[in-house]
Design a protein around this motif. Structure first.
Motif, PDB file in Angstrom:
ATOM      1  N   THR A  65       0.804  -1.234   0.000  1.00 34.41           N
ATOM      2  CA  THR A  65       0.000   0.000   0.000  1.00 34.41           C
ATOM      3  C   THR A  65       0.835   1.280   0.000  1.00 34.41           C
ATOM      4  O   THR A  65       0.283   2.371   0.117  1.00 34.41           O
ATOM      5  CB  THR A  65      -0.944   0.008   1.214  1.00 34.41           C
ATOM      6  N   ASP A  66       2.129   1.161  -0.161  1.00 35.54           N
ATOM      7  CA  ASP A  66       3.021   2.330  -0.147  1.00 35.54           C
ATOM      8  C   ASP A  66       3.026   2.990  -1.525  1.00 35.54           C
ATOM      9  O   ASP A  66       3.787   2.600  -2.417  1.00 35.54           O
ATOM     10  CB  ASP A  66       4.436   1.904   0.248  1.00 35.54           C
ATOM     11  N   ARG A  67       2.200   4.014  -1.694  1.00 42.46           N
ATOM     12  CA  ARG A  67       2.035   4.634  -3.007  1.00 42.46           C
ATOM     13  C   ARG A  67       3.169   5.568  -3.396  1.00 42.46           C
ATOM     14  O   ARG A  67       3.122   6.183  -4.474  1.00 42.46           O
ATOM     15  CB  ARG A  67       0.684   5.337  -3.086  1.00 42.46           C
ATOM     16  N   SER A  68       4.170   5.686  -2.559  1.00 47.09           N
ATOM     17  CA  SER A  68       5.367   6.432  -2.958  1.00 47.09           C
ATOM     18  C   SER A  68       6.225   5.608  -3.905  1.00 47.09           C
ATOM     19  O   SER A  68       7.172   6.123  -4.513  1.00 47.09           O
ATOM     20  CB  SER A  68       6.183   6.829  -1.727  1.00 47.09           C
ATOM     21  N   ILE A  69       5.875   4.312  -4.049  1.00 45.66           N
ATOM     22  CA  ILE A  69       6.608   3.389  -4.922  1.00 45.66           C
ATOM     23  C   ILE A  69       5.682   2.948  -6.047  1.00 45.66           C
ATOM     24  O   ILE A  69       4.483   2.722  -5.836  1.00 45.66           O
ATOM     25  CB  ILE A  69       7.090   2.151  -4.129  1.00 45.66           C
ATOM     26  N   ASN A  70       6.204   2.839  -7.247  1.00 47.37           N
ATOM     27  CA  ASN A  70       5.443   2.343  -8.386  1.00 47.37           C
ATOM     28  C   ASN A  70       4.815   0.987  -8.040  1.00 47.37           C
ATOM     29  O   ASN A  70       5.466   0.141  -7.428  1.00 47.37           O
ATOM     30  CB  ASN A  70       6.382   2.214  -9.585  1.00 47.37           C
ATOM     31  N   LEU A  71       3.549   0.781  -8.444  1.00 47.97           N
ATOM     32  CA  LEU A  71       2.839  -0.440  -8.054  1.00 47.97           C
ATOM     33  C   LEU A  71       3.536  -1.696  -8.563  1.00 47.97           C
ATOM     34  O   LEU A  71       3.642  -2.689  -7.835  1.00 47.97           O
ATOM     35  CB  LEU A  71       1.393  -0.397  -8.566  1.00 47.97           C
ATOM     36  N   ARG A  72       4.008  -1.692  -9.786  1.00 51.74           N
ATOM     37  CA  ARG A  72       4.711  -2.859 -10.312  1.00 51.74           C
ATOM     38  C   ARG A  72       5.913  -3.205  -9.436  1.00 51.74           C
ATOM     39  O   ARG A  72       6.119  -4.369  -9.081  1.00 51.74           O
ATOM     40  CB  ARG A  72       5.163  -2.591 -11.752  1.00 51.74           C
ATOM     41  N   ASP A  73       6.679  -2.187  -9.068  1.00 53.05           N
ATOM     42  CA  ASP A  73       7.864  -2.424  -8.246  1.00 53.05           C
ATOM     43  C   ASP A  73       7.470  -2.916  -6.850  1.00 53.05           C
ATOM     44  O   ASP A  73       8.152  -3.767  -6.267  1.00 53.05           O
ATOM     45  CB  ASP A  73       8.698  -1.153  -8.137  1.00 53.05           C
ATOM     46  N   ARG A  74       6.389  -2.366  -6.325  1.00 56.15           N
ATOM     47  CA  ARG A  74       5.899  -2.810  -5.013  1.00 56.15           C
ATOM     48  C   ARG A  74       5.562  -4.293  -5.029  1.00 56.15           C
ATOM     49  O   ARG A  74       5.944  -5.041  -4.117  1.00 56.15           O
ATOM     50  CB  ARG A  74       4.632  -2.043  -4.629  1.00 56.15           C
ATOM     51  N   LEU A  75       4.814  -4.716  -6.048  1.00 61.43           N
ATOM     52  CA  LEU A  75       4.359  -6.099  -6.106  1.00 61.43           C
ATOM     53  C   LEU A  75       5.520  -7.061  -6.352  1.00 61.43           C
ATOM     54  O   LEU A  75       5.559  -8.155  -5.774  1.00 61.43           O
ATOM     55  CB  LEU A  75       3.289  -6.255  -7.184  1.00 61.43           C
ATOM     56  N   ILE A  76       6.455  -6.660  -7.186  1.00 65.94           N
ATOM     57  CA  ILE A  76       7.621  -7.520  -7.412  1.00 65.94           C
ATOM     58  C   ILE A  76       8.410  -7.672  -6.116  1.00 65.94           C
ATOM     59  O   ILE A  76       8.828  -8.780  -5.747  1.00 65.94           O
ATOM     60  CB  ILE A  76       8.503  -6.957  -8.534  1.00 65.94           C
ATOM     61  N   ARG A  77       8.602  -6.563  -5.406  1.00 67.63           N
ATOM     62  CA  ARG A  77       9.327  -6.622  -4.132  1.00 67.63           C
ATOM     63  C   ARG A  77       8.577  -7.465  -3.114  1.00 67.63           C
ATOM     64  O   ARG A  77       9.175  -8.286  -2.404  1.00 67.63           O
ATOM     65  CB  ARG A  77       9.535  -5.205  -3.602  1.00 67.63           C
ATOM     66  N   PHE A  78       7.255  -7.274  -3.037  1.00 64.32           N
ATOM     67  CA  PHE A  78       6.463  -8.053  -2.090  1.00 64.32           C
ATOM     68  C   PHE A  78       6.587  -9.548  -2.375  1.00 64.32           C
ATOM     69  O   PHE A  78       6.865 -10.344  -1.466  1.00 64.32           O
ATOM     70  CB  PHE A  78       4.991  -7.645  -2.133  1.00 64.32           C
ATOM     71  N   TYR A  79       6.366  -9.954  -3.618  1.00 59.64           N
ATOM     72  CA  TYR A  79       6.401 -11.386  -3.933  1.00 59.64           C
ATOM     73  C   TYR A  79       7.806 -11.966  -3.778  1.00 59.64           C
ATOM     74  O   TYR A  79       7.955 -13.157  -3.479  1.00 59.64           O
ATOM     75  CB  TYR A  79       5.841 -11.647  -5.327  1.00 59.64           C
ATOM     76  N   THR A  80       8.817 -11.148  -3.946  1.00 61.95           N
ATOM     77  CA  THR A  80      10.172 -11.616  -3.680  1.00 61.95           C
ATOM     78  C   THR A  80      10.343 -11.938  -2.194  1.00 61.95           C
ATOM     79  O   THR A  80      10.857 -13.002  -1.819  1.00 61.95           O
ATOM     80  CB  THR A  80      11.205 -10.561  -4.111  1.00 61.95           C
ATOM     81  N   LEU A  81       9.884 -11.042  -1.339  1.00 59.83           N
ATOM     82  CA  LEU A  81       9.973 -11.259   0.112  1.00 59.83           C
ATOM     83  C   LEU A  81       9.069 -12.408   0.554  1.00 59.83           C
ATOM     84  O   LEU A  81       9.452 -13.231   1.408  1.00 59.83           O
ATOM     85  CB  LEU A  81       9.583  -9.980   0.856  1.00 59.83           C
ATOM     86  N   TYR A  82       7.880 -12.461  -0.013  1.00 63.39           N
ATOM     87  CA  TYR A  82       6.905 -13.487   0.368  1.00 63.39           C
ATOM     88  C   TYR A  82       7.418 -14.882   0.039  1.00 63.39           C
ATOM     89  O   TYR A  82       7.344 -15.794   0.865  1.00 63.39           O
ATOM     90  CB  TYR A  82       5.594 -13.205  -0.362  1.00 63.39           C
ATOM     91  N   THR A  83       7.951 -15.040  -1.162  1.00 64.81           N
ATOM     92  CA  THR A  83       8.447 -16.367  -1.539  1.00 64.81           C
ATOM     93  C   THR A  83       9.694 -16.750  -0.750  1.00 64.81           C
ATOM     94  O   THR A  83       9.921 -17.929  -0.483  1.00 64.81           O
ATOM     95  CB  THR A  83       8.740 -16.440  -3.052  1.00 64.81           C
ATOM     96  N   GLU A  84      10.497 -15.771  -0.352  1.00 66.22           N
ATOM     97  CA  GLU A  84      11.642 -16.073   0.511  1.00 66.22           C
ATOM     98  C   GLU A  84      11.177 -16.667   1.837  1.00 66.22           C
ATOM     99  O   GLU A  84      11.856 -17.513   2.428  1.00 66.22           O
ATOM    100  CB  GLU A  84      12.465 -14.809   0.770  1.00 66.22           C
ATOM    101  N   ALA A  85      10.002 -16.246   2.292  1.00 60.91           N
ATOM    102  CA  ALA A  85       9.477 -16.721   3.578  1.00 60.91           C
ATOM    103  C   ALA A  85       8.810 -18.085   3.468  1.00 60.91           C
ATOM    104  O   ALA A  85       8.913 -18.908   4.391  1.00 60.91           O
ATOM    105  CB  ALA A  85       8.491 -15.694   4.140  1.00 60.91           C
TER     106      ALA A  85
END
Length: 219
Positions: free
Chosen positions: A83-103
């Motif tokens: 939900t951090d709109r200071s970051i482009n949505l595509r970049d947010r989702l890629i970063r999120f799924y990277t962290l999520y899959t690491e977990a």
């Protein structure tokens, strides 16, 4: 000289409970939830009555496994990132799924999740509800905002919007199933799978959401 392993009988109560829990996670990941506590106790090298002193029922043990494998790895910061709109949505989702899959992309996590569904344990149902509320609903809200579409207060999330988010989630999740459940050596790097599924979700979500909103007549 290597340290001599501490005998189970010398473990503190907290250490013994932790040891039983870790062995149970490995046991259920290997055997599924049809595995009996009698077998688990034998594998650990303790009596079944001793195991029940720490976990009075098999259901209690499974609940602790759920807490350890699923809830302890959950990061509330994932939603903040989405939900951090200071970051482009595509970049947010890629970063999120990277962290999520690491977990979650571990043998124990993936195999217990699959066995839970096969044996009717509520782990899947509870976890799916948690994912929908705390991850997928915010993703849908952010996809609407990206396309300047009405927010959730004006129009509640539509079932098809949720399915679009699930499709991307499932595409990424299936990489983990192939690798940790089926034992397949997936050739495509995980980073490319994440980027591709995020791109497909974002490209299709706006058009579908716009159509759904037009059908409802919400401005």
């Amino acid at each position: 000289m290597d340290a001599v392993p501490q005998r189970a009988g010398r473990l503190s109560r907290a250490e013994r409970e932790r040891h039983i829990l870790q062995e149970a996670i490995s046991f259920f990941a290997e055997r599924g939830f049809s595995g009996q506590t009698r077998e688990l106790a034998k594998r650990i090298g303790v009596t079944q009555p001793l195991l029940y002193r720490y976990f009075p029922t098999k259901a209690d043990l499974i609940e602790r496994v759920y807490e350890e494998v699923y809830l302890s790895r959950w990061d509330p910061g994932w939603r903040d990132l989405i939900t951090d709109r200071s970051i482009n949505l595509r970049d947010r989702l890629i970063r999120f799924y990277t962290l999520y899959t690491e977990a979650i992309f571990t043998r124990d996590w993936m195999r217990i999740y699959m066995f839970s569904g096969l044996h009717g344990q509520p782990i899947n149902e509870r976890y799916i509800a948690h994912v929908e509320e705390h991850l997928l609903a915010p993703i849908v809200a952010e996809m609407r905002a990206e396309k300047s579409l009405p927010d959730m207060d004006a129009l509640p999330m539509q079932p098809l919007e949720l399915e679009i988010a699930w499709n991307a989630q499932s595409g990424i999740f299936y990489y983990g199933i192939r690798r940790y459940v089926y034992g397949i050596d997936v050739k495509t790097p995980l980073a490319e799978i994440i980027e591709t599924n995020v791109a497909v979700m974002l490209e299709g979500a706006g058009a579908v959401a716009r159509r759904l909103i037009d059908e409802t007549g919400v401005d």
